[in-house]
Design an enzyme around this catalytic site. Structure first.
Site, PDB file in Angstrom:
ATOM      1  N   HIS A 170     -67.727  38.163 -62.361  1.00 22.17           N
ATOM      2  CA  HIS A 170     -68.589  37.629 -63.426  1.00 22.17           C
ATOM      3  C   HIS A 170     -67.954  37.898 -64.789  1.00 22.17           C
ATOM      4  CE1 HIS A 170     -72.056  36.737 -65.864  1.00 22.17           C
ATOM      5  NE2 HIS A 170     -72.013  37.958 -66.355  1.00 22.17           N
ATOM      6  N   TYR A 230     -70.942  42.180 -53.457  1.00 21.38           N
ATOM      7  CA  TYR A 230     -72.050  41.295 -53.100  1.00 21.38           C
ATOM      8  C   TYR A 230     -71.673  39.932 -52.519  1.00 21.38           C
ATOM      9  CZ  TYR A 230     -71.046  39.535 -57.828  1.00 21.38           C
ATOM     10  OH  TYR A 230     -70.418  39.042 -58.941  1.00 21.38           O
ATOM     11  N   ARG A 247     -67.104  30.248 -59.297  1.00 20.39           N
ATOM     12  CA  ARG A 247     -66.514  31.282 -60.165  1.00 20.39           C
ATOM     13  C   ARG A 247     -65.564  32.094 -59.298  1.00 20.39           C
ATOM     14  NH1 ARG A 247     -70.439  35.725 -60.806  1.00 20.39           N
ATOM     15  NH2 ARG A 247     -68.955  36.778 -59.468  1.00 20.39           N
TER      16      ARG A 247
HETATM   17  C1  LIG Z   1     -81.515  36.334 -71.960  1.00 18.26           C
HETATM   18  C2  LIG Z   1     -80.465  37.050 -71.184  1.00 18.26           C
HETATM   19  N1  LIG Z   1     -80.794  37.680 -70.031  1.00 18.26           N
HETATM   20  C3  LIG Z   1     -79.847  38.317 -69.315  1.00 18.26           C
HETATM   21  C4  LIG Z   1     -78.544  38.353 -69.735  1.00 18.26           C
HETATM   22  C5  LIG Z   1     -77.482  39.090 -68.909  1.00 18.26           C
HETATM   23  N2  LIG Z   1     -76.620  38.122 -68.239  1.00 18.26           N
HETATM   24  C6  LIG Z   1     -75.453  37.756 -68.780  1.00 18.26           C
HETATM   25  S1  LIG Z   1     -74.652  36.591 -67.861  1.00 18.26           S
HETATM   26  C7  LIG Z   1     -75.871  36.572 -66.699  1.00 18.26           C
HETATM   27  C8  LIG Z   1     -75.786  35.626 -65.525  1.00 18.26           C
HETATM   28  C9  LIG Z   1     -75.733  34.189 -65.940  1.00 18.26           C
HETATM   29  O1  LIG Z   1     -75.442  33.359 -64.843  1.00 18.26           O
HETATM   30  P1  LIG Z   1     -75.213  31.821 -65.003  1.00 18.26           P
HETATM   31  O2  LIG Z   1     -76.207  31.209 -65.901  1.00 18.26           O
HETATM   32  O3  LIG Z   1     -75.119  31.258 -63.624  1.00 18.26           O
HETATM   33  O4  LIG Z   1     -73.810  31.693 -65.743  1.00 18.26           O
HETATM   34  P2  LIG Z   1     -72.365  32.218 -65.255  1.00 18.26           P
HETATM   35  O5  LIG Z   1     -72.236  33.624 -65.787  1.00 18.26           O
HETATM   36  O6  LIG Z   1     -72.330  32.154 -63.780  1.00 18.26           O
HETATM   37  O7  LIG Z   1     -71.375  31.312 -65.906  1.00 18.26           O
HETATM   38  C10 LIG Z   1     -76.880  37.489 -67.038  1.00 18.26           C
HETATM   39  C11 LIG Z   1     -78.086  37.734 -66.222  1.00 18.26           C
HETATM   40  C12 LIG Z   1     -78.242  37.687 -70.945  1.00 18.26           C
HETATM   41  N3  LIG Z   1     -76.986  37.623 -71.419  1.00 18.26           N
HETATM   42  N4  LIG Z   1     -79.207  37.034 -71.630  1.00 18.26           N
END
Ligand SMILES: Cc1ncc(C[n+]2csc(CCOP(=O)(O)OP(=O)(O)O)c2C)c(N)n1
Ligand SMILES: [Mg+2]
Length: 385
Positions: free
Chosen positions: A277, A286, A273
């Site tokens: 985020h 971080y 990425r």
């Molecule tokens: C059930 C739930 N828990 C927490 C969140 C908050 N949240 C949104 S994106 C994220 C990180 C996700 O990381 P990843 O699966 O690696 O996907 P990326 O964003 O890197 O594409 C979090 C913790 C959420 N949207 N849904």
């Protein structure tokens, strides 16, 4: 030797990665994957390059529009274009895609206009495309919620008899997309269980972009993610997610197997990425700059450009034309979004349930009172003048 065993004899992080295009554009021959790509023409390859340039241009413009107050939020897919355009083109039209919130390249490959995505992030639509027509489910923000949906859909296809008949027009596979962090959600494990038990026609596709907001993948898993599904008996592969050709080839093999009734597959596309985020995040807090620079050198677009230049499939006129087309797309997005009226915040309460619901009604009334304060303030200010 202990009586305790793991199913994985190799030490963690020791998982081979399938790669066809090296970062310097060199093409490595591959016995299994080359036949899968043999039909590709120079025009196809130039098309993949154009796709990636276009989607990056739209992505950068969306980030700028958010900064201008025109979008509520934007989740950039910068750096993940190879993984997304590759898998997008690996499918057949009848396959059904179940995305996360960061699949702008996948959406592009499935025929969804970038404008539609931006409107969604502006808060004026919940989806904006017809999931049935474009065979792509709405974006999902609740991590992991989409994987049981995908497996359930795949089991439905199975029960409809649209798997393993040999009919290229109707045999169908489902693609479930999720991130590395999402692999820790219980729903993903449950989805693996159901998919394996019922041999559902589903391909799980993780873009391991190294981060789940500020949490690195190394915290999510003691073993390379690709090895996770093997405990369920789901065959899997780690592929270079910045190599559009490798993602396309392994995606085709996996989707073909699912459509043929051979059961689920799991692909870990190793990528990065490159941006924050979302527009609400500041990655300088971080992650080290050196890591970002290391991955910038593995850019999926630059890699394909180098490869096509080496094989005389593109020249400067072509890449310039792509850049100009990307710029025109960005300008269209800019003008369209700036010309849009603001969404009514009360619409938040529409479509929560199909029928009236007392809790939603209560929350709507409380929100109306909250908004009314600002109307009173505006009138007071009028009075002072
Ligand atoms: C059930 C739930 N828990 C927490 C969140 C908050 N949240 C949104 S994106 C994220 C990180 C996700 O990381 P990843 O699966 O690696 O996907 P990326 O964003 O890197 O594409 C979090 C913790 C959420 N949207 N849904
Ligand atoms: Mg991630």
């Amino acid at each position: 030797m202990s009586v305790f065993r793991t199913t994985i004899p190799a030490p963690p992080q020791d998982e081979p990665m399938v790669q066809l295009l090296a970062p310097d554009g060199t093409r490595t021959p591959h016995d299994e994957l080359d036949p899968v790509l043999a039909h590709l023409t120079g025009e196809d390859l130039r098309g993949f390059y154009r796709d990636m340039v276009m989607i990056r241009a739209a992505d950068l413009e969306a980030t700028a529009l958010q900064r201008q107050g025109q979008l509520g939020l934007w989740a950039s897919a910068l750096g993940q274009e190879g993984a997304q355009i590759g898998i997008g083109h690996a499918s057949r039209p009848q396959d059904y895609f179940v995305p996360t919130y960061r699949e702008h390249g996948v959406a592009w490959a499935r025929g969804i206009e970038p404008m539609t995505l931006l409107e969604m992030f502006r808060g004026i639509s919940h989806c904006g495309w017809d999931p049935h027509e474009l065979r792509t489910h709405p974006y999902m923000i609740v991590l992991g919620a989409q994987t049981p949906h995908a497996v359930g859909y795949a089991m439905g296809i199975q029960r409809d008899g649209a798997v393993g008949t040999g009919d290229v027009e109707t045999d169908t596979a489902v693609l479930a997309l999720f991130g590395d962090g999402t692999s820790s959600e219980g729903e993903v494990s449950e989805s693996f269980t159901f998919a394996a038990s019922f041999q559902a026609p589903v391909v799980f596709y993780t873009q391991n972009n190294q981060w789940a907001i500020s949490v690195p993948t190394s915290v999510q898993s003691r073993v390379p993610l690709a090895q996770r599904s093997r405990g369920w008996g789901i065959p899997s592969v780690r592929v270079d997610g910045n190599d559009v050709l490798a993602c396309l080839a392994v995606g085709r093999i996996a989707l073909d197997a699912a459509r043929a009734g051979e059961g689920p597959r799991f692909i870990e596309a190793l990528t990065y990425r490159m941006a924050a985020h979302t527009t609400s995040d500041d990655p300088t807090r971080y992650r080290p700059r050196a890591e970002e620079e290391e991955w910038a050198a593995k850019d999926p677009i630059a890699r394909l450009r180098l490869h096509l230049a080496q094989s005389d499939e593109i020249d400067e006129a072509f890449t310039t034309a792509c850049d100009e087309e990307g710029h025109e797309l960005a300008m269209r997005l800019h003008h369209h979004i700036h010309a849009m009226p603001d969404p009514d915040p009360r619409e938040l309460f529409e479509h929560v349930y199909a029928e009236p619901h007392p809790l939603v009604a209560e929350e709507r009334a409380a929100y109306d009172d909250y908004l009314a304060q600002f109307e009173d303030e505006a009138q007071d200010q009028e009075g002072v003048r």
